[in-house]
Design an enzyme around this catalytic site. Structure first.
Site: not given
Lengths: 308, 308
Positions: A207, A238
């Protein structure tokens, strides 16, 4: 031109963040992967399913980005997969509010004949049996197969997941999921355990803390670009995977050195994704914008200590 | 040879991790900073206080690493500062079990005369009034003043903290503390708010996720080396600061480009610190070990995308 097959959801998302909320907008793993991969000079096709409620303008949007949509089945009397989620204030965690599988429940992916010889296959997050069935349809072993998955499949379809993991070259997975899959806290040790499951390359997504690429005894670390504001993290993973797969397909080079670049491209594209709601930012990036951000990544990470 | 003044605790630590526990061993911010800085070609002095219970062998250990100890006051009838903590399984959080201030409660740091002209001052974590009093003793404004602090002082001495922050060039602080100090979640925005408090350079430490260096509109990201095992994180932040300060003192170059290298040296040295309990790993590093690990950092972060 290299072919890239992208399998994953094409969906409606409704998103709440501290900055606002959306009605049903375009979403889905294959959508984000496709939009991200569209910035490379490749021939990409999405394999997915939608319902009769899916707006033609969304399909046109993908087509106009040169993503072949012949592999997107339209179930006229069915409804499109719908996900809704709410992000917490730190943007690092979210609650799922709604998951309606709809047409996805019976999804049998069909790879279009003219893409069965694709060099690169990107298996977006889906049931591992669905991911496997795509590989079964390829004429021969693709040059590179990349798999993205998540903890949900570890909880409810672990054996199937192991069966597809065996068959792929690269896995992209987040840090907590890597720990769950291996039972190891150290990501170095976790990556080594994942090698034993099949993949020769392991990408661990962290992240806002970036991503790690592992291969044998090698490791590469791409930070996430520090941003003033993360508006909506949906699709960032994605988008990262799409940039990674698109760059590999374009270059046709699956060396570790080139995969480092693929990770940088993935991180670069993901840094745009989070700047607006949903796919908005990913729909119209200029090559100049991408080039400038790659330069930012260089400045962010490169240093000049002379060592021999 | 450049002089570096290091202010901070010299202490006893007792540490519990999932791998084991120690009795009272050598610890303290100035100890870790000093050991780390000792790997540079500089003239470093520690300014601190200990009790009569502090073993001479520990002082000898510092002396033998060429850290001047004339600024370490020994209070014969006092006891040395003692901290004890227990790390949780993830090694990213810990509970403090014991804090005995002892002689630290009345610590009035005295900078030895021959170090009052030091080019670099490293203010380790201490009460901000104590940190300020060290700056008051310097003959003139040092070339670079670096301050490390923590949330404890934000909770109980915020005004004093702001008064010393005003006077420093570089602040090193962890991510949660940067957020607490500024009320901003985004580290980019937090760094900008800290500029307004005084420091022109902001180093945000993110533990296993590395460190960020901010200056004006520039940002540099040094990852932490992914390790198979973190044995004991105690002192990693101080070791980072010591490497940073030591490299700056040795090179005398306070440009942003050179500070990037200082961050890499800090990260490199911190990656050793966590491999064994306490200061053990930092006591006898060879230049060959450090050189090899710097190479690992290059391989970890450097890539070859050609951009103009």
């Amino acid at each position: 031109m290299s072919k890239l097959v992208i399998v994953g959801t094409v969906a409606f998302d409704a998103i709440e963040t501290p900055f606002g909320k959306t009605n049903k907008i375009l979403g889905g793993a294959a959508t984000y992967i496709g939009l991200s991969a569209s910035y490379f000079n490749i021939d990409a096709a999405a394999v997915s399913v939608v319902g009769g409620d899916f707006p033609e303008e969304y399909l046109d949007l993908l087509s106009n980005k040169n993503i072949a949509i012949s592999g997107i089945e339209i179930v006229k009397d069915g409804k499109t997969f719908f996900w809704s989620g709410r992000y917490h204030n730190d943007m690092n965690s979210r609650d799922t509010l709604v998951t309606e599988l709809n047409t996805l429940a019976d999804f049998k992916p069909v790879v279009p004949d003219n893409y069965k010889d694709a060099q690169v296959v990107m298996l977006g997050n889906l049931h591992p049996i669905v991911q496997s069935s795509v590989l079964d349809q390829m004429n021969s072993k693709p040059k590179l197969v990349i798999l993205d998955t998540m903890n949900f499949w570890m909880d409810c379809a672990l054996e199937d997941l192991h069966n597809v993991i065996k068959r792929v070259d690269v896995i992209t997975i987040n840090d907590e999921e890597a720990r769950q899959l291996t039972g190891e806290y150290s990501l170095v040790v976790a990556a080594r355990k994942i090698y034993e499951m099949g993949p020769k390359f392991v990408v661990i997504k962290k992240g806002e803390h970036g991503a790690l690429l592992f291969h044998k005894e090698h490791v590469f670390y791409a930070p996430a670009l520090p941003l003033e504001e993360v508006f909506d993290p949906t699709g960032a993973g994605d988008t990262f995977a799409g940039g990674f797969a698109g760059y590999i397909a374009q270059t046709g080079d699956i060396s570790f050195e080139n995969m480092k670049n693929a990770v940088i491209y993935g991180s670069t594209l993901a840094s745009f994704c989070v700047e607006k709601f949903g796919t908005e930012r990913m729909q119209n990036l200029s090559s100049d914008e991408i080039h400038k951000r790659l330069l930012q990544f260089k400045q962010l990470t490169q240093f000049e200590i002379e060592l021999t």
